[in-house]
Design an enzyme around this catalytic site. Sequence first.
Site, PDB file in Angstrom:
ATOM      1  N   ARG A 129       2.680  -2.560   3.949  1.00 40.22           N
ATOM      2  CA  ARG A 129       1.375  -2.851   4.568  1.00 40.22           C
ATOM      3  C   ARG A 129       1.451  -4.159   5.356  1.00 40.22           C
ATOM      4  O   ARG A 129       2.030  -5.137   4.901  1.00 40.22           O
ATOM      5  CB  ARG A 129       0.294  -2.989   3.496  1.00 40.22           C
ATOM      6  CG  ARG A 129      -1.016  -3.519   4.051  1.00 40.22           C
ATOM      7  CD  ARG A 129      -2.100  -3.536   3.030  1.00 40.22           C
ATOM      8  NE  ARG A 129      -1.984  -4.546   2.018  1.00 40.22           N
ATOM      9  CZ  ARG A 129      -2.419  -5.803   2.128  1.00 40.22           C
ATOM     10  NH1 ARG A 129      -2.975  -6.220   3.260  1.00 40.22           N
ATOM     11  NH2 ARG A 129      -2.308  -6.644   1.132  1.00 40.22           N
ATOM     12  N   LEU A 140     -14.409  -3.350  -2.043  1.00 36.07           N
ATOM     13  CA  LEU A 140     -14.834  -3.107  -0.659  1.00 36.07           C
ATOM     14  C   LEU A 140     -14.902  -1.624  -0.342  1.00 36.07           C
ATOM     15  O   LEU A 140     -15.830  -1.171   0.349  1.00 36.07           O
ATOM     16  CB  LEU A 140     -13.867  -3.796   0.304  1.00 36.07           C
ATOM     17  CG  LEU A 140     -14.011  -5.307   0.371  1.00 36.07           C
ATOM     18  CD1 LEU A 140     -12.930  -5.916   1.254  1.00 36.07           C
ATOM     19  CD2 LEU A 140     -15.399  -5.707   0.887  1.00 36.07           C
ATOM     20  N   HIS A 163       2.264  -7.601  -5.208  1.00 39.94           N
ATOM     21  CA  HIS A 163       0.991  -7.901  -4.547  1.00 39.94           C
ATOM     22  C   HIS A 163       0.119  -6.684  -4.241  1.00 39.94           C
ATOM     23  O   HIS A 163      -1.104  -6.775  -4.282  1.00 39.94           O
ATOM     24  CB  HIS A 163       1.331  -8.619  -3.238  1.00 39.94           C
ATOM     25  CG  HIS A 163       0.146  -9.007  -2.413  1.00 39.94           C
ATOM     26  ND1 HIS A 163      -0.767  -9.942  -2.825  1.00 39.94           N
ATOM     27  CD2 HIS A 163      -0.269  -8.589  -1.180  1.00 39.94           C
ATOM     28  CE1 HIS A 163      -1.698 -10.094  -1.886  1.00 39.94           C
ATOM     29  NE2 HIS A 163      -1.434  -9.277  -0.893  1.00 39.94           N
ATOM     30  N   ARG A 175       5.880  -8.465   5.768  1.00 45.24           N
ATOM     31  CA  ARG A 175       6.114  -8.981   4.416  1.00 45.24           C
ATOM     32  C   ARG A 175       7.407  -8.501   3.783  1.00 45.24           C
ATOM     33  O   ARG A 175       8.068  -9.257   3.078  1.00 45.24           O
ATOM     34  CB  ARG A 175       4.928  -8.587   3.535  1.00 45.24           C
ATOM     35  CG  ARG A 175       3.702  -9.328   3.947  1.00 45.24           C
ATOM     36  CD  ARG A 175       2.486  -8.880   3.212  1.00 45.24           C
ATOM     37  NE  ARG A 175       1.370  -9.705   3.643  1.00 45.24           N
ATOM     38  CZ  ARG A 175       0.131  -9.546   3.222  1.00 45.24           C
ATOM     39  NH1 ARG A 175      -0.142  -8.591   2.361  1.00 45.24           N
ATOM     40  NH2 ARG A 175      -0.824 -10.336   3.652  1.00 45.24           N
TER      41      ARG A 175
HETATM   42  C1  LIG Z   1      -4.781 -12.395  -3.878  1.00 43.17           C
HETATM   43  C2  LIG Z   1      -4.950 -11.296  -2.858  1.00 43.17           C
HETATM   44  C3  LIG Z   1      -5.390 -11.604  -1.595  1.00 43.17           C
HETATM   45  C4  LIG Z   1      -5.551 -10.592  -0.649  1.00 43.17           C
HETATM   46  N1  LIG Z   1      -5.966 -10.910   0.628  1.00 43.17           N
HETATM   47  C5  LIG Z   1      -6.107  -9.932   1.536  1.00 43.17           C
HETATM   48  C6  LIG Z   1      -6.524 -10.226   2.866  1.00 43.17           C
HETATM   49  O1  LIG Z   1      -6.778 -11.364   3.229  1.00 43.17           O
HETATM   50  N2  LIG Z   1      -6.644  -9.195   3.749  1.00 43.17           N
HETATM   51  C7  LIG Z   1      -6.378  -7.907   3.402  1.00 43.17           C
HETATM   52  O2  LIG Z   1      -6.521  -7.016   4.235  1.00 43.17           O
HETATM   53  N3  LIG Z   1      -6.013  -7.598   2.125  1.00 43.17           N
HETATM   54  C8  LIG Z   1      -5.876  -8.571   1.203  1.00 43.17           C
HETATM   55  N4  LIG Z   1      -5.484  -8.248  -0.063  1.00 43.17           N
HETATM   56  C9  LIG Z   1      -5.489  -6.838  -0.489  1.00 43.17           C
HETATM   57  C10 LIG Z   1      -6.942  -6.428  -0.754  1.00 43.17           C
HETATM   58  O3  LIG Z   1      -7.635  -7.481  -1.362  1.00 43.17           O
HETATM   59  C11 LIG Z   1      -7.068  -5.202  -1.642  1.00 43.17           C
HETATM   60  O4  LIG Z   1      -6.181  -4.219  -1.231  1.00 43.17           O
HETATM   61  C12 LIG Z   1      -8.493  -4.645  -1.573  1.00 43.17           C
HETATM   62  O5  LIG Z   1      -9.426  -5.653  -1.832  1.00 43.17           O
HETATM   63  C13 LIG Z   1      -8.667  -3.498  -2.549  1.00 43.17           C
HETATM   64  O6  LIG Z   1     -10.023  -3.105  -2.505  1.00 43.17           O
HETATM   65  P1  LIG Z   1     -10.526  -1.792  -3.236  1.00 43.17           P
HETATM   66  O7  LIG Z   1     -11.950  -1.632  -2.913  1.00 43.17           O
HETATM   67  O8  LIG Z   1      -9.609  -0.675  -2.946  1.00 43.17           O
HETATM   68  O9  LIG Z   1     -10.326  -2.119  -4.783  1.00 43.17           O
HETATM   69  P2  LIG Z   1     -10.797  -3.349  -5.676  1.00 43.17           P
HETATM   70  O10 LIG Z   1     -11.449  -4.423  -4.919  1.00 43.17           O
HETATM   71  O11 LIG Z   1      -9.617  -3.683  -6.515  1.00 43.17           O
HETATM   72  O12 LIG Z   1     -11.908  -2.712  -6.584  1.00 43.17           O
HETATM   73  C14 LIG Z   1     -11.583  -1.806  -7.600  1.00 43.17           C
HETATM   74  C15 LIG Z   1     -12.850  -1.421  -8.322  1.00 43.17           C
HETATM   75  O13 LIG Z   1     -12.559  -0.378  -9.233  1.00 43.17           O
HETATM   76  C16 LIG Z   1     -13.110  -0.671 -10.494  1.00 43.17           C
HETATM   77  N5  LIG Z   1     -12.279   0.004 -11.504  1.00 43.17           N
HETATM   78  C17 LIG Z   1     -10.950  -0.071 -11.691  1.00 43.17           C
HETATM   79  N6  LIG Z   1     -10.579   0.710 -12.718  1.00 43.17           N
HETATM   80  C18 LIG Z   1     -11.692   1.306 -13.172  1.00 43.17           C
HETATM   81  C19 LIG Z   1     -11.969   2.202 -14.234  1.00 43.17           C
HETATM   82  N7  LIG Z   1     -11.023   2.670 -15.051  1.00 43.17           N
HETATM   83  N8  LIG Z   1     -13.258   2.580 -14.435  1.00 43.17           N
HETATM   84  C20 LIG Z   1     -14.247   2.097 -13.654  1.00 43.17           C
HETATM   85  N9  LIG Z   1     -14.037   1.249 -12.636  1.00 43.17           N
HETATM   86  C21 LIG Z   1     -12.785   0.858 -12.409  1.00 43.17           C
HETATM   87  C22 LIG Z   1     -13.103  -2.181 -10.573  1.00 43.17           C
HETATM   88  O14 LIG Z   1     -14.064  -2.630 -11.494  1.00 43.17           O
HETATM   89  C23 LIG Z   1     -13.474  -2.538  -9.143  1.00 43.17           C
HETATM   90  O15 LIG Z   1     -14.860  -2.492  -8.966  1.00 43.17           O
HETATM   91  C24 LIG Z   1      -5.269  -9.265  -0.995  1.00 43.17           C
HETATM   92  C25 LIG Z   1      -4.798  -8.960  -2.271  1.00 43.17           C
HETATM   93  C26 LIG Z   1      -4.598  -9.963  -3.190  1.00 43.17           C
HETATM   94  C27 LIG Z   1      -4.017  -9.617  -4.515  1.00 43.17           C
END
Ligand SMILES: Cc1cc2nc3c(=O)[nH]c(=O)nc-3n(C[C@H](O)[C@H](O)[C@H](O)COP(=O)(O)OP(=O)(O)OC[C@H]3O[C@@H](n4cnc5c(N)ncnc54)[C@H](O)[C@@H]3O)c2cc1C
Length: 667
Positions: A414, A13, A366, A298
């Site tokens: 969080r 996201l 988590h 939490r």
């Molecule tokens: C089961 C679960 C349910 C959740 N539900 C909620 C919820 O309902 N509401 C809420 O607010 N939060 C929720 N969270 C937390 C939330 O989902 C995450 O904090 C958030 O989606 C993280 O988004 P992000 O864009 O930071 O990273 P991510 O969505 O983890 O994306 C990381 C990106 O980085 C890329 N990447 C990683 N390492 C590398 C690398 N070395 N080289 C190239 N690319 C790389 C991956 O391919 C991916 O595209 C939940 C978490 C879990 C575990």
Amino acid sequence: MAQPRVLVIGGGLAGLSATMRLAELGASVDLVSLVPVKRSHSVCAQGGINSVNALTRQQGDNEWKHFDDTVYGGDFLQHQPPVKEMADWGPRIVDLMDRLGVPFNRTPEGFRDQRRFGGTLFKRTAFAGATTGQQLLYSLDEQVRRWEVDGKVKKWEFWDFLEPVLDDAGRCRGAICQDLVTMQFRAFPADAVIIATGGCGLLYGRSTMSMVCNGSAVSRAYRAGAWYGNGEFIQVHPTAIPGADKLRLMSESARGEGGRVWVPKTPHDPRDPRDIPEVERSYFLEERYPKYGNLVPRDIATREIFDICTTEGLSVEKDRLCVYLDLTHVPRETLDRKLGGILEIYEKFQGVDPRVVPMKIFPAVHYSMGGLWVDYEKSSTGGLVEGSPRNQQTNIPGLYAIGECDYQYHGANRLGANSLLSCIFSGLFCAPGVIAGVDAGGKKAADESSRLFESGLRREEERHQALLARTAGDENPYDLHQQLGNLMTRVATVVRRNEQLVAAYAEVCSLEERWRRCAVSDSGNWTNQNVVFTKSLGDMFPLAKLVLKGALQRDECRGAHYKPDFAMPGLHATDPVEKRREAEQWCDRFEANTRRWLKSTVAKCGVGGEPEISYEDVDTSLMPPRPRLYGLVGGEMIEEVWKERQKLAGVSGDGQEKQPAYAGSAS
Ligand SMILES: Cc1cc2nc3c(=O)[nH]c(=O)nc-3n(C[C@H](O)[C@H](O)[C@H](O)COP(=O)(O)OP(=O)(O)OC[C@H]3O[C@@H](n4cnc5c(N)ncnc54)[C@H](O)[C@@H]3O)c2cc1C
């Protein structure tokens, strides 16, 4: 003038929202991701996204209260201006996602439905069933595809970020990445690089996070000189489904829709839970925190569940720690409509229908509140200066961090449903500043000498070849990873003790040493997952060390970081005068602890990869810290004494009462 070229690492996201906004602003974007962006971990998010909304406003809610809940929930460890800005943007972000087509649940009247999440008394959480992350991610993915068709975005899926490329002045000029299919290396010159690579749950072996959340990119940036903030703050979610392979989340939305946590009063009561009468059950969260009930934050819910199972010996099962999470009183139709996605997960992996039988759950790792240290520029109204190049920039000029991999928004704990907001907010909000930073940085990536990139490429190729050549080592990387995960889970989750942390640090050093002798069973140069995993395992050790060292040095209890040796016990006296005296002492100690420990941990990668820890003051200019009791039964006298002290000091100790004229800027 040539448009800037920005490299975004990560397509969750945070990465997708930054990419969309950068493209809208005219930048060209290379978007690199380990997995197809639609498979990023964000797709797993279940429960929802927070913002003040029309319903909660009618009940007296506003952006200031969302800000207050977030800061109070985070035990005051986050700088307040970015949190305030995020809360102000909440309504606009949810409206935006609605317009982009996210199928949020609706009330019969057609309004967005809302549920309550932990750490607030308002129903601030918008949701799309129990698959909110997926719906948000797919909507942003569609937008990014639109820009891809227009030629503004180029996606590099199945690519691994290996290192940022810094020029002689220390400014980030691009990165070296590797194609995980052909195993070829490539330099990506860029005017700015944004890291959006999510959490690092894999440090703990089993967690609720996806298997791709290995922290490798962040570790590589850290080793290249980026600072890491608040590493020791790891969220352990109270309700997960234990599993031998993986721990699967049972979202807070289950409690948001009325789920109740309980244990039988008789230890390991063998009866079917449905046959245990109400009077023989302990709804311990509701009993201890009547105001917030099952929706305390939490860190508190996790500790209570852990405690009832370990200290009080009331685990439901004798040989396995767990408590009941009960939804059986909620109508089936409501459950299917609002929680279908997560109930199916429970049914699939446990073989039991949670609509009929209470679930058995236990806490699991988590979320990482800590992450790459990032800067911000504070505005005169207490929020952030929009378009400032400082926003979300790490200490390395031109290198930014957003989403779960930054340390900015959630402090020591969080609140549920605030992460999706912080990811989208940081992605959208940083974009204009990133572009402004490029202009301020002078030279464009295209002007940069190829010398920088060639030496980066050579370094990574040599590292890769050296690993491939290690076919005769006597260590197995998967086995080492399991040992690391077990160790971290044992010493650095719910309860932390200094002697264990010291021993664990030494053990991590020894695991790292052994990692140098890892054998790589696949020496091929085509989709070699073995070598990629081994590389990422090597990157977990520096992060594990900074988590352990940060935890060791922080001799206090704050949010998710709990050390029994430094806990502040509740009041015991029954005599009112004595109780008052105890409350005074408690508040004295709270004040002393705040002076000593209300500061962020900042880790810098020192010689030999050892973390060097320093501390940074926290900006609490908008809301003074206060005891975090959440209406705990028995804590009333502390609240009373604290309020009196604040009144005497002329401070509005409770942010709920203080709503400055500039609060609630979003409309
Ligand atoms: C089961 C679960 C349910 C959740 N539900 C909620 C919820 O309902 N509401 C809420 O607010 N939060 C929720 N969270 C937390 C939330 O989902 C995450 O904090 C958030 O989606 C993280 O988004 P992000 O864009 O930071 O990273 P991510 O969505 O983890 O994306 C990381 C990106 O980085 C890329 N990447 C990683 N390492 C590398 C690398 N070395 N080289 C190239 N690319 C790389 C991956 O391919 C991916 O595209 C939940 C978490 C879990 C575990």
